[in-house]
Design a protein around this motif. Structure first.
Motif, short mmCIF file in Angstrom:
data_model
loop_
_atom_site.label_atom_id
_atom_site.label_comp_id
_atom_site.label_asym_id
_atom_site.label_seq_id
_atom_site.Cartn_x
_atom_site.Cartn_y
_atom_site.Cartn_z
N GLY A 112 28.07 19.80 38.19
CA GLY A 112 28.02 18.35 38.18
C GLY A 112 28.96 17.67 39.16
O GLY A 112 28.52 16.84 39.98
N ILE B 47 27.72 15.37 42.28
CA ILE B 47 28.02 13.94 42.33
C ILE B 47 28.73 13.58 43.63
O ILE B 47 28.38 12.60 44.30
CB ILE B 47 28.89 13.53 41.11
CG1 ILE B 47 28.07 13.66 39.82
CG2 ILE B 47 29.43 12.11 41.27
CD1 ILE B 47 28.88 13.49 38.56
N TRP C 224 26.20 13.70 46.37
CA TRP C 224 25.31 12.55 46.32
C TRP C 224 25.96 11.32 46.93
O TRP C 224 25.35 10.58 47.69
CB TRP C 224 24.90 12.29 44.88
CG TRP C 224 23.97 11.13 44.71
CD1 TRP C 224 22.63 11.10 44.99
CD2 TRP C 224 24.31 9.83 44.23
NE1 TRP C 224 22.12 9.87 44.72
CE2 TRP C 224 23.12 9.05 44.24
CE3 TRP C 224 25.49 9.24 43.79
CZ2 TRP C 224 23.10 7.72 43.84
CZ3 TRP C 224 25.46 7.92 43.38
CH2 TRP C 224 24.29 7.17 43.41
N LEU C 225 27.25 11.13 46.61
CA LEU C 225 27.97 9.98 47.15
C LEU C 225 28.12 10.09 48.67
O LEU C 225 27.94 9.11 49.41
CB LEU C 225 29.35 9.87 46.50
CG LEU C 225 29.36 9.50 45.01
CD1 LEU C 225 30.77 9.61 44.45
CD2 LEU C 225 28.81 8.10 44.80
#
Length: 718
Positions: A620, A624, A627-628
């Motif tokens: 995770g 994340i 993705w950012l």
């Protein structure tokens, strides 16, 4: 939307950023009304772009090596005033129909007439003019007698004598590049040539007027001076040694060459030791301060002294066997007038012609004829400039809209069927093709700016046999996984012309490439850590075993002092029984805790939730962060490091990035690989056992009642 005027601009979102649309000739006409804050770029360099550099140089009116907003606006105003339909600029064609010229504009009408004249001079019959036509017309124009640049070549003269004179001037004064590429002369070269002729003549005649004083040895004066200068330092060194020996008689041996020094080289090939021998004194130091002119001279200098004797000494002191210091300085003084005359030499550039040729050229005085040819050439300057203007018009007509779509907007970059002018080609490496490749000029600036882009960048040095030097590129990997990319890996880069370059990865800027890569990244890191730990422990264990073995070998002998070897205590079973009991209790407690933990998962979906939670905990955070960063991938820092001044972000999101990097895709192959390793039987049995256990466990978790009935049924039949 209106900006700095009354023009209604249209906007669209391109690459995640709102940008103005340049979609019509009217948009181009009103570029001066577009707010500077809405331009994507404020300036760009002239080099390393896939657009003709000649076009960019035409736009760079201030000559600072960059294209600025003001220069783009000025070009748009000029272009749209010459062309009657500015929508034609969107076609990016390399030719202009005659009907496209704006004849209501004076300059447009003049350029149309010039264009028609060029086509007529080329012997063509057509109603348009192209970039190739202007290039040809320049070549034809350059082959004529005059071309308007104020430089004349041999081809500019009809008279053979003038042709020869132009060639002579170029040989003496150097040439000036003519528009044709040939070397020629201009007004400055002609004036300088005739001034040099007059100066040389005056200087030569001044020497002839005082010939007896200036040339003490007649025509051999120059050779005599050369002979004197060849030995001057060595002769004066000899006389100084003699003076020091007289001043201090004890120093005579030191000032003279010693037998020991000669002995040091006596074992060598003395014929090859001339340079060493030449450092010795010119002759033996003597109390009379006389330089011998015969065999007593240092053999390395014998030839030079013989030449001096023949050209100078024999003419002053015939049959002299020695030379005193006063005689020497008298000889040197005889050249003072000659040296002064040579120091005042003027017109040296034409000296190679010889005095007679200089006088003849001055007497013929064809200076005015040459200047008249230059004047005839200059008279065509305006016509030459007209051709240059047509050439500029054609280049801008062809390339201006391409520049706008890569300067005002970046629509070419985000287009599916075009490439931006900064995209240099495609890098093939590790089963992928990277289309976002940029030429790099300053690695220092790249090193500072590139990490801010949030992109995974490969810097490669590229070489090509057909082109000298090395080209450095920055290739951005925007999709897929890291794979086996590493520093030192080889690839092949194909530029926009299709030419192949050998590429070697020299530096990597690491950032997330995709969500898929981010998902597996923690597991790869853990696997790498475990592998490193195992390798480290194995190395430590190996070192320990070797150390213990060495110690046992060294301690195998009985001590010299007769001491008894250490006796190890007997095995204490009670102590180890306690240890095993403690371990058993610990294992029991752990088993009880695990049993309680797993007892909480009574339904089958509990296990799915547990598995998903574990995946989320491990992958995770990495996903994340990826993705950012992927949402913020920005090409701007890389372009800024290449000399661009960008005014907006150039984002490369996940969807767009997938179009910039293509990955190899293989079909499903049904043919059996003949080299596949066979799986051992025990591995097959182990796999089946694990599969059965997993299946039974899932059945128990999902249908516990049914599974118990199945067990009872099996027990009954048993």
């Amino acid at each position: 939307m209106k900006s700095n005027g009354n023009y209604d601009w249209k906007f669209s979102t391109v690459g995640g950023v709102t940008r103005v649309n340049i979609e019509s000739g009217q948009d181009i006409m009103h570029l001066d009304e577009l707010d500077r804050k809405l331009w994507t770029a404020l300036s760009c360099p002239l080099v390393n772009l896939e657009i003709e550099e000649r076009t960019l140089k035409m736009l760079d009116t201030n000559g600072d090596g960059k294209i600025h907003v003001e220069e783009v606006v000025a070009a748009s105003k000029w272009l749209t005033s010459i062309i009657n339909d500015p929508d034609l600029l969107l076609k990016r064609e390399s030719f202009i129909p005659f009907s496209a010229f704006n004849v209501e504009n004076e300059e447009g009408r003049h350029l149309l007439e010039t264009s028609k004249q060029i086509i007529e001079n080329l012997g063509l019959e057509k109603d348009n003019i192209s970039v190739a036509d202007v290039s040809d017309s320049l070549a034809i124009f350059a082959k004529t007698k005059f071309n308007g640049d104020g430089v004349i070549t041999e081809n500019s003269a009809d008279d053979e004598a003038l042709k020869a004179l132009i060639k002579t001037v170029i040989g003496c004064m150097g040439g000036v590049a003519d528009r044709s590429g040939e070397q020629g002369i201009d007004t400055d070269k002609i004036e300088a040539f005739y001034a040099a002729l007059a100066d040389f003549k005056a200087w030569k005649e001044a020497g002839d007027a005082d010939k007896a004083n200036i040339f003490p040895y007649g025509d051999d004066t120059a050779a005599a001076l050369a002979a004197v200068m060849a030995v001057k330092d060595k002769v004066e060194d000899f006389f100084m040694r003699c003076k020091l020996a007289s001043f201090n008689t004890d120093s005579a041996a030191v000032l003279d060459v010693s037998s020991a020094k000669i002995g040091e080289i006596s074992g060598n090939n003395l014929a090859a030791s001339t340079n060493e021998i030449a450092t010795y004194p010119l002759a033996r130091v003597n109390a009379e301060h006389r330089l011998p002119l015969g065999n007593e001279v240092n053999p390395a200098w014998a030839g030079a002294i013989a030449c001096l004797k023949k050209l100078v000494i024999d003419k002053e002191y015939k049959n002299a066997e020695y030379l005193t210091e006063d005689q020497w300085f008298g000889i040197v003084a005889k050249f003072n007038a000659y040296n002064a005359w040579m120091g005042a030499k003027a017109g040296a550039a034409v000296e190679g012609l010889g005095y007679a040729a200089v006088v003849k050229t001055l007497e013929e005085n064809k200076k005015e004829a040459l200047l008249d040819l230059v004047a005839q050439d200059k008279a065509l300057e305006s016509k030459s400039n007209d051709i240059d203007s047509v050439d500029k018009l054609l280049h801008l007509y062809k390339d201006f809209y391409t520049l706008l779509t890569n300067f005002v907007t970046f629509s070419d970059f985000y287009s599916r069927d075009k490439k931006a002018i900064f995209q240099a080609g495609t890098l093939y490496i590790d089963e992928r093709a990277c289309d976002l490749c940029l030429r790099v000029t300053d690695m220092g600036t790249q090193g500072t700016m590139a990490p801010l882009s949030n992109m995974y960048i490969l810097y490669c040095d590229c070489t090509c046999k057909s082109k000298p030097g090395t080209m450095t590129i920055a290739a951005v990997v925007t999709d897929g996984d890291v794979g086996s990319i590493m520093v030192g890996k080889n690839g092949v880069f194909y530029d926009r012309d299709g030419l192949g370059w050998n590429a070697v990865v020299t530096k990597i800027v690491e950032n997330p490439i995709s969500i898929r890569q981010a998902f597996w990244s923690p597991y790869r890191k853990m696997a790498k850590s475990v592998e490193d730990m195992i390798n480290k422990r194995a190395a430590e264990k190996d070192a320990k075993v070797m150390s213990e073995a060495t110690a046992k070998i060294e301690n195998a002998n009985v001590p010299a002092d007769g001491a008894k070897p250490e006796i190890k205590p007997p095995f204490d079973i009670a102590k180890f029984a306690g240890i095993f009991a403690a371990l058993g209790m610990a294992v029991g407690l752990i088993g009880t805790a695990l049993a309680g933990f797993f007892a909480a998962f009574t339904a089958w979906w509990h296990w799915i939730v547990l598995f998903a939670a574990l995946i989320l905990i491990i992958s995770g955070p990495s996903m994340i962060m990826a993705w950012l960063k992927l949402r913020k991938r920005n090409l701007t820092p890389i372009l800024n490091a290449n000399g661009w001044a960008l005014n907006a972000r150039v984002l490369v999101n996940v969807k767009f990035g997938a179009t910039l990097t293509s990955i190899a895709k293989y079909p499903i192959v049904k043919m059996k690989d003949p080299f596949t390793m066979k799986t051992p039987v025990w591995k097959k049995l182990l796999r089946w056992f694990i599969t059965v256990v997993v299946v039974l466990g899932l059945i128990y978790l999902i249908w516990p009642g049914w599974s118990m009935k199945a067990v009872n049924w099996l027990m009954f039949w048993r």
